[in-house]
Motif scaffolding. Structure first.
Motif, short mmCIF file in Angstrom:
data_model
loop_
_atom_site.label_atom_id
_atom_site.label_comp_id
_atom_site.label_asym_id
_atom_site.label_seq_id
_atom_site.Cartn_x
_atom_site.Cartn_y
_atom_site.Cartn_z
N SER A 573 0.83 -1.20 0.00
CA SER A 573 0.00 0.00 0.00
C SER A 573 0.87 1.25 0.00
CB SER A 573 -0.90 0.03 1.23
OG SER A 573 -1.73 -1.10 1.25
N PHE A 574 1.88 1.22 0.83
CA PHE A 574 2.78 2.37 0.90
C PHE A 574 3.42 2.64 -0.46
CE2 PHE A 574 6.77 4.52 1.55
CZ PHE A 574 6.50 5.46 2.54
N ASN A 575 3.93 1.58 -1.03
CA ASN A 575 4.59 1.75 -2.32
C ASN A 575 3.62 2.16 -3.42
OD1 ASN A 575 7.14 1.20 -1.35
ND2 ASN A 575 6.97 -1.00 -1.72
N ARG A 576 2.41 1.68 -3.31
CA ARG A 576 1.42 2.08 -4.31
C ARG A 576 1.09 3.56 -4.20
NH1 ARG A 576 -2.74 -3.04 -4.76
NH2 ARG A 576 -1.71 -3.88 -6.62
N ALA A 577 0.96 4.01 -2.99
CA ALA A 577 0.69 5.44 -2.79
C ALA A 577 1.88 6.25 -3.32
CB ALA A 577 0.44 5.73 -1.32
N ASN A 578 3.06 5.77 -2.99
CA ASN A 578 4.28 6.40 -3.48
C ASN A 578 4.31 6.42 -5.01
OD1 ASN A 578 7.81 5.97 -2.48
ND2 ASN A 578 6.86 7.37 -3.92
N ARG A 579 3.89 5.32 -5.56
CA ARG A 579 3.88 5.17 -7.01
C ARG A 579 2.92 6.16 -7.67
NH1 ARG A 579 4.98 -0.11 -6.86
NH2 ARG A 579 2.84 -0.66 -6.50
N GLU A 742 4.60 -3.42 -10.96
CA GLU A 742 4.00 -2.08 -11.04
C GLU A 742 5.07 -0.99 -11.06
OE1 GLU A 742 1.16 -1.71 -7.88
OE2 GLU A 742 -0.16 -3.23 -8.73
N ASN A 743 6.24 -1.36 -10.62
CA ASN A 743 7.31 -0.37 -10.48
C ASN A 743 8.23 -0.27 -11.68
OD1 ASN A 743 7.43 1.28 -8.39
ND2 ASN A 743 8.80 0.07 -7.14
N LYS A 744 7.99 -1.11 -12.66
CA LYS A 744 9.06 -1.29 -13.63
C LYS A 744 9.42 -0.03 -14.40
CE LYS A 744 6.30 -3.24 -17.36
NZ LYS A 744 5.92 -4.45 -18.04
N GLU A 745 8.46 0.84 -14.57
CA GLU A 745 8.77 2.04 -15.34
C GLU A 745 8.67 3.33 -14.53
OE1 GLU A 745 6.02 1.57 -18.52
OE2 GLU A 745 7.55 0.75 -19.84
N ILE A 746 8.58 3.15 -13.24
CA ILE A 746 8.39 4.31 -12.39
C ILE A 746 9.48 4.38 -11.34
CG2 ILE A 746 6.80 5.44 -10.80
CD1 ILE A 746 4.62 3.71 -12.29
N ALA A 747 10.04 5.54 -11.17
CA ALA A 747 11.07 5.73 -10.16
C ALA A 747 10.45 6.37 -8.92
CB ALA A 747 12.18 6.61 -10.71
N LEU A 748 10.53 5.69 -7.80
CA LEU A 748 9.89 6.20 -6.59
C LEU A 748 10.77 7.17 -5.81
CD1 LEU A 748 8.20 2.98 -5.13
CD2 LEU A 748 7.36 4.59 -6.83
N GLY A 749 12.05 7.06 -6.00
CA GLY A 749 12.99 7.78 -5.16
C GLY A 749 12.81 9.28 -5.11
N THR A 750 12.64 9.86 -6.27
CA THR A 750 12.60 11.32 -6.32
C THR A 750 11.42 11.91 -5.55
OG1 THR A 750 13.63 11.22 -8.47
CG2 THR A 750 12.60 13.28 -7.89
N SER A 751 10.26 11.27 -5.68
CA SER A 751 9.11 11.82 -4.95
C SER A 751 9.27 11.59 -3.46
CB SER A 751 7.81 11.21 -5.46
OG SER A 751 7.90 9.82 -5.53
N LYS A 752 9.83 10.46 -3.11
CA LYS A 752 10.04 10.18 -1.70
C LYS A 752 10.98 11.19 -1.08
CE LYS A 752 10.38 5.76 0.51
NZ LYS A 752 11.03 4.45 0.44
N MET A 753 11.99 11.53 -1.85
CA MET A 753 13.02 12.41 -1.32
C MET A 753 12.61 13.88 -1.34
SD MET A 753 16.99 12.26 -2.15
CE MET A 753 16.91 12.54 -3.90
N ASN A 754 11.85 14.28 -2.33
CA ASN A 754 11.62 15.71 -2.51
C ASN A 754 10.18 16.19 -2.40
OD1 ASN A 754 14.40 16.39 -3.20
ND2 ASN A 754 14.01 15.22 -5.05
N TYR A 755 9.23 15.32 -2.58
CA TYR A 755 7.85 15.80 -2.69
C TYR A 755 6.90 15.33 -1.61
CZ TYR A 755 8.95 17.70 -7.25
OH TYR A 755 9.48 18.44 -8.26
N ILE A 756 7.19 14.20 -1.03
CA ILE A 756 6.26 13.67 -0.04
C ILE A 756 6.69 14.10 1.36
CG2 ILE A 756 5.39 11.57 1.01
CD1 ILE A 756 5.73 10.25 -1.77
#
Length: 796
Positions: A573-579, A742-756
DNA sequence: GCTACTACTTAGCACCGCCGTT
DNA sequence: AACGGCGGTGCTAAGTAGTAGC
């Protein structure tokens, strides 16, 4: 995870869906998919538009799209979001109150608790952690000792977020003053170039180059197998600059044709070097690392108002070839070595000025208390200014991070009115206002970047304000198709159903400006931001991105997480929200080449586990036949047919035989080395016979479905226990597979680091009893230390 | 008002070292 | 012990946005 929650009414789905799955690469031309009058239906039909109240949804960014799971993006609107959280306006004045905190750092790098100025520091203190570093293993053995040591090393971490407003007067001056004292040891220059003497070829013949020319040739040679070396612009710029360098020394050969250059010998030399490096023993590697750390040691920390802070990038960027992204006109240009004479330092008036390298001096030494940079220089390729700043974990970065999120949170209170206002201005007869309103709509609903104008000497990328005619296609009645290259030349492709008036406006603006021109010709980012600032103090375009990201994350997280979920489910769920946030912000990555393979392997492993579970169940039935009819034990494994089972068992047997053989050989080798007689061949035969028996058993069991021999000390209780463990492993692995897919084409790092806003995550961890290490790695935990102690009830 | 400059955040890429696998 | 895949990290490019200077 079976994805069967296809239960949302269409009307509740997000109004638009990303149309193209394939990620796009830098520099790839943006095809003009269609003319305005002949919309491409294959592009259009993917969007579902049903005019509902959701369209007036104040909270959900339109761009809440998702390629494969639009259902998750659908949101139930809640005007109620408006009333929550009384936002405390009080911006705490920062003070210098210090709190003692034990360092969580396990690495043994903790330093003395005395917080000293660097001028007095140096060797003694700096040497301590160093000597420890080489002895990690030893430390582990003596864990107890190190624990005691850690307490000794208790360090002062400045908890600025806890500091009270009435604290020291020291920092009471105006907000633009960032420090009272600032001390550091300057910057670290890259080592001088050491010629390797490997001769590249020109026109088939080996040539001798001056060290300087060899260095530049080597920059190119190193990239020979990369895309850069194949890029004509890159080649052209490199070759131009290299020829200049060649000319400086008359002994260099005359080189006029790039085609005649053969850099391969140098490239091969580097490959060999890499190989050698890999072959190095542990000790050698360790020694090199230690030397490195020793050199770095003085630069790692700075002192701000007496407090020790980590420095981010104290290393001066080494010379090389500029690797501009996308279609950058200057890519490949030689980035020259930076001399101390170009570097300006910023520190206290009374601070000890770091010594420049021998025979050199600094460009300047200033005491700019309004700035947070420690050093700066100008780079030659684009003439941009480079800085040395403190690390992400520093108080300065943390404070501005918190301010950023607080501001985005402030926007929550204003956003309703802002939307109301710009919606009205969509109809304004003054075109400038109308453009502004339309742009605000896009920035707000799609989380687009502001889009400053760029020069001819940069890659042609755009943001909202700089969108041109060809970047938006219209499809009646009110669909906009976006296709443009954004920051870093990442392609943004999206089809959106918009307010009728927005559609009409875009159509009108396009008609007014014509192909090749900017759609918002009366709008600049400065003008837009000025207006935004009048809507809410401190508001600018980028705040909407932060706001939308954090808000989306909070909503999705709340929606997806359930109290009774297993930990892996919660993480999904966390990763999906992040995604969802990553998709919103268009943070893409290209699917790795091995993705398909990886997924297959995961599936195989899952099946292997299921197979084991099946065997356990059969054992259970043998022990206690009544379970045969009990759910879930009586359920069949969906993706495991007889054929697969047979194959799997054959594989298992093959592996078993192999294992037996290897074990036998190993044992014999060992015996041999100990000077003893090897085991007789019959020993191996014995083992293999056991495998044969196992095979026979499996075949028999396969024939008489589900009937199984009870082995060893199996009891009902034990078997049940094992089955449960297996269930968990299978579930976890399935979830992992879903997540990866679900993650294959999406990078989660940037939003985690800068936007959330990290407080959302920490609160969630508390509320759902998830260890924070599951959601943040060490670096992020340090960066977000300020957010860690939020209440579980905290919401964005 | 405009451009240029400055300071800071945001971003993807490439490499490295660790960890599980063979 | 070697291998290979992956997450973490370092690096630095590429943005935003405010200000200085004309």
């Amino acid at each position: 995870m079976s994805d069967s929650e296809d239960d949302l009414p269409l009307a509740q789905r997000a109004v638009q869906i990303k149309t193209t799955a394939s990620p796009v690469h830098r520099g790839s031309p943006v095809p003009l998919r269609m003319s305005e009058d002949t919309p491409d239906p294959s592009q259009a039909h993917t969007s579902v538009y049903i005019k509902t109240e959701e369209d007036s949804d104040d909270d959900m960014p339109l761009a809440m799209r998702s390629n494969n799971n639009a259902k998750r993006s659908a949101t139930i609107k809640s005007e109620s979001d408006e009333e929550d959280i009384p936002l405390s306006k009080k911006r705490k004045k920062l003070s210098l109150k210090k709190t003692k905190v034990k360092r969580e750092d396990e690495s043994g790098l903790a330093t003395s608790k005395r917080s000293r100025a660097p001028s007095s520091s140096s060797d003694e203190e700096d040497a301590k952690p160093l000597s420890k570093r080489g002895k990690i293993k030893k430390e582990e053995k003596t864990k107890k000792t190190s624990k005691v040591k850690k307490e000794e090393n208790e360090e002062e971490i400045y908890k600025w977020w806890e500091a009270s407003s009435s604290g020291d007067k020291q920092q009471e001056q105006d907000e633009t003053t960032k420090w009272m004292t600032l001390q550091h040891n300057g910057v670290l220059f890259p080592p001088d170039y050491e010629p390797h003497g490997v001769k590249m070829k020109y026109d088939g013949k080996p040539i001798t180059l001056s060290p300087e020319a060899e260095e530049v040739a080597s920059f190119f040679a190193a990239l020979l197998e990369s895309d850069h070396a194949k890029n004509p612009t890159f080649q052209k710029n490199f070759f131009r600059d290299w020829k200049d360098v060649l000319k400086k020394d008359p002994r260099n050969p005359k080189i006029t044709s790039f085609e005649k250059c053969d850099f391969r010998p140098i490239w091969e030399k580097f490959e060999k070097d890499k190989e050698k490096k890999k072959q190095m023993t542990k000790e050698e590697k360790l020694r090199i690392k230690e030397e490195r750390t020793k050199i770095e040691e003085p630069f790692i920390h700075a002192y701000v108002d007496g407090r020790k802070e980590k420095v981010g990038n104290f290393r001066i960027e080494p010379p090389g070839l500029f690797r501009g992204r996308g279609d950058h006109p200057k890519t490949g240009t030689l980035k020259q070595r930076v001399a101390p004479e170009q570097v300006t330092l910023n520190l206290s008036k009374d601070a000890k000025i770091p010594k420049p390298p021998k025979g050199h001096k600094w460009a300047d030494v200033v005491n700019d208390q309004t700035a947070t940079w420690l050093a700066t220089w100008k780079e030659n390729v684009n003439g941009t200014i480079k800085y040395v700043f403190l690390a992400q974990s520093s108080a300065w970065k943390g404070q501005s991070d918190m301010q950023k999120f607080d501001k985005a949170r402030d926007l929550k209170k204003y956003v309703k009115q802002i939307r109301k206002d710009y919606t009205k201005e969509l109809y304004d007869k003054e075109m400038a206002k109308r453009q502004r309103a339309t742009a605000m709509y896009l920035i707000d609903r799609l989380a687009l970047r502001a889009g400053n104008e760029k020069g001819d000497d940069e890659a042609d990328t755009v943001g909202c304000c700089s969108l041109r005619y060809e970047h938006i296609q219209l499809e009646p009645p009110h669909t906009l198709h976006f296709d443009f290259l954004g920051k870093d030349s990442i392609r943004y492709q999206n089809s959106v159903q918009v307010e009728t008036q927005v559609y009409k406006n875009i159509k009108l603006f396009k008609k007014q400006v014509g192909p090749g021109s900017m759609i918002f010709d009366r709008l600049t980012t400065t003008g837009l931001n000025k207006h935004l600032n009048s809507c809410m103090p401190g508001l600018s375009a980028k705040v909407f991105r932060t706001y939308n990201a954090s808000h989306t994350f909070q909503q999705q997280l709340d929606k997806l997480t359930h109290k009774d979920d297993s930990l892996p489910d919660k993480m999904l769920s966390f990763n999906r929200a992040n995604r969802d946030v990553a998709v919103l912000c268009n943070h893409q990555r290209s699917a790795s080449k091995s993705h398909g393979q990886m997924m297959e392997r995961l599936q195989d492993r899952t099946r292997a586990l299921k197979y084991q579970r099946m065997k356990l169940r059969h054992t259970l039935f043998a022990l206690e036949p009544s379970y045969k009819k009990k759910s879930p034990y009586n359920e069949l494994e969906s993706d495991m047919d007889d054929e697969w089972i047979a194959n799997h068992e054959t594989e298992l047997i093959v592996k078993e035989r192999e294992k037996a053989r290897i074990k036998f050989e190993k044992q014999n080798e060992k015996l041999k080395s100990e000077g003893e007689r090897p085991l007789p061949e019959s020993h191996l035969k014995e083992s293999l016979k056991l495998v044969d028996e196992m095979e026979a058993r499996l075949i028999k069991e396969r024939k008489k479905k589900g009937v199984i021999e009870i082995k060893g000390k199996a009891t009902t209780e034990r078997v049940l226990n094992n089955i449960e463990k297996m269930d968990q492993r299978i579930a976890a692995m399935k979830i992992q597979a879903t997540d990866k897919e679900e993650n294959k084409e999406i990078a989660l790092g940037t939003s985690k680091m800068n936007y959330i806003d990290p407080r959302i995550s920490f609160a969630w961890c508390q509320k759902y009893d998830v260890p924070v290490q599951k959601v943040f790695n060490k670096t992020l935990l340090e960066k977000f230390r300020w957010a860690q102690e939020v209440n579980a009830k905290w919401t964005f």
